[in-house]
Design a protein around this motif. Structure first.
Motif, PDB file in Angstrom:
ATOM      1  N   ARG A 268       8.108   2.920  11.129  1.00 37.62           N
ATOM      2  CA  ARG A 268       6.987   3.703  11.927  1.00 37.62           C
ATOM      3  C   ARG A 268       5.565   2.839  10.582  1.00 37.62           C
ATOM      4  O   ARG A 268       6.273   3.747   9.970  1.00 37.62           O
ATOM      5  N   ALA A 269       4.456   4.024  10.428  1.00 34.14           N
ATOM      6  CA  ALA A 269       3.553   3.982   9.016  1.00 34.14           C
ATOM      7  C   ALA A 269       3.440   5.658   9.802  1.00 34.14           C
ATOM      8  O   ALA A 269       2.907   6.189  10.749  1.00 34.14           O
TER       9      ALA A 269
ATOM     10  N   VAL B  64      -1.342   6.005   3.635  1.00 33.60           N
ATOM     11  CA  VAL B  64      -0.125   5.606   4.960  1.00 33.60           C
ATOM     12  C   VAL B  64       1.164   4.943   3.845  1.00 33.60           C
ATOM     13  O   VAL B  64       1.157   3.820   2.859  1.00 33.60           O
ATOM     14  N   TYR B  65       1.879   6.076   4.541  1.00 32.84           N
ATOM     15  CA  TYR B  65       3.467   5.622   4.571  1.00 32.84           C
ATOM     16  C   TYR B  65       4.303   4.798   4.975  1.00 32.84           C
ATOM     17  O   TYR B  65       4.078   4.833   6.413  1.00 32.84           O
ATOM     18  N   ARG B  66       4.366   3.551   4.929  1.00 29.59           N
ATOM     19  CA  ARG B  66       5.009   2.155   5.782  1.00 29.59           C
ATOM     20  C   ARG B  66       6.636   2.867   5.625  1.00 29.59           C
ATOM     21  O   ARG B  66       7.429   2.629   4.484  1.00 29.59           O
TER      22      ARG B  66
ATOM     23  N   ALA C 124      -3.052   6.069  11.525  1.00 26.92           N
ATOM     24  CA  ALA C 124      -2.085   4.834  10.538  1.00 26.92           C
ATOM     25  C   ALA C 124      -1.605   3.888  11.324  1.00 26.92           C
ATOM     26  O   ALA C 124      -1.791   3.801  12.721  1.00 26.92           O
TER      27      ALA C 124
ATOM     28  N   GLN D 292      -0.770   0.534  12.522  1.00 26.38           N
ATOM     29  CA  GLN D 292       0.272   0.177  12.340  1.00 26.38           C
ATOM     30  C   GLN D 292       1.231  -1.863  11.740  1.00 26.38           C
ATOM     31  O   GLN D 292      -0.028  -1.628  11.693  1.00 26.38           O
ATOM     32  N   ALA D 293       2.126  -2.160  11.070  1.00 27.66           N
ATOM     33  CA  ALA D 293       2.398  -3.373  10.542  1.00 27.66           C
ATOM     34  C   ALA D 293       1.454  -4.195  11.948  1.00 27.66           C
ATOM     35  O   ALA D 293       2.279  -4.892  12.830  1.00 27.66           O
TER      36      ALA D 293
ATOM     37  N   VAL E 230       3.430   1.849  -0.336  1.00 25.08           N
ATOM     38  CA  VAL E 230       2.605   3.342   0.189  1.00 25.08           C
ATOM     39  C   VAL E 230       1.701   2.903  -0.508  1.00 25.08           C
ATOM     40  O   VAL E 230       0.536   1.571  -0.853  1.00 25.08           O
TER      41      VAL E 230
END
Length: 107
Positions: A77-78, A71-73, A102, A104-105, A54
């Motif tokens: 997904r995020a 932002v929670y990963r 959010a 994305q990775a 996070v």
């Protein structure tokens, strides 16, 4: 230096985000305005269990409200999640949630 109102909120918000990060939903919900639960979750994407990581991206005052965004990963997904907090009986409690875009990775 004395703790400011925003410092106090930041500390509370960081603790709340950590509850979400480890999947302690009971503690996370205890930080919310009770009469707003479960309606506060309607139409909002939220983590339902522990997350990979996070990042807190915003902590601010907005008039009488306090706002925190993270932002929670998750593995797939995020989730960008913003919460709006009200002072109730001397405590900051989350009263409303909304999602935001959010990154994305790897973006």
């Amino acid at each position: 230096m004395p703790e400011t109102d925003l410092d106090e909120f930041r500390r509370i918000y960081e603790r709340h985000v950590d509850h979400v990060r480890v999947g302690d939903m009971k503690a996370a919900i205890a930080d919310m305005v009770s009469e707003n639960v479960p309606a506060v979750f309607e139409g909002v994407d939220v983590p339902r269990s522990a997350v990979e990581s996070v990042e807190i991206v915003e902590v601010r005052a907005d008039g009488d409200l306090r706002v925190g965004a993270s932002v929670y990963r998750l593995p797939d997904r995020a989730i960008g999640l913003r919460s709006f907090w009200e002072r109730r009986d001397g405590r900051w409690l989350a009263a409303r949630l909304e999602n935001f875009e959010a990154p994305q990775a790897g973006a």
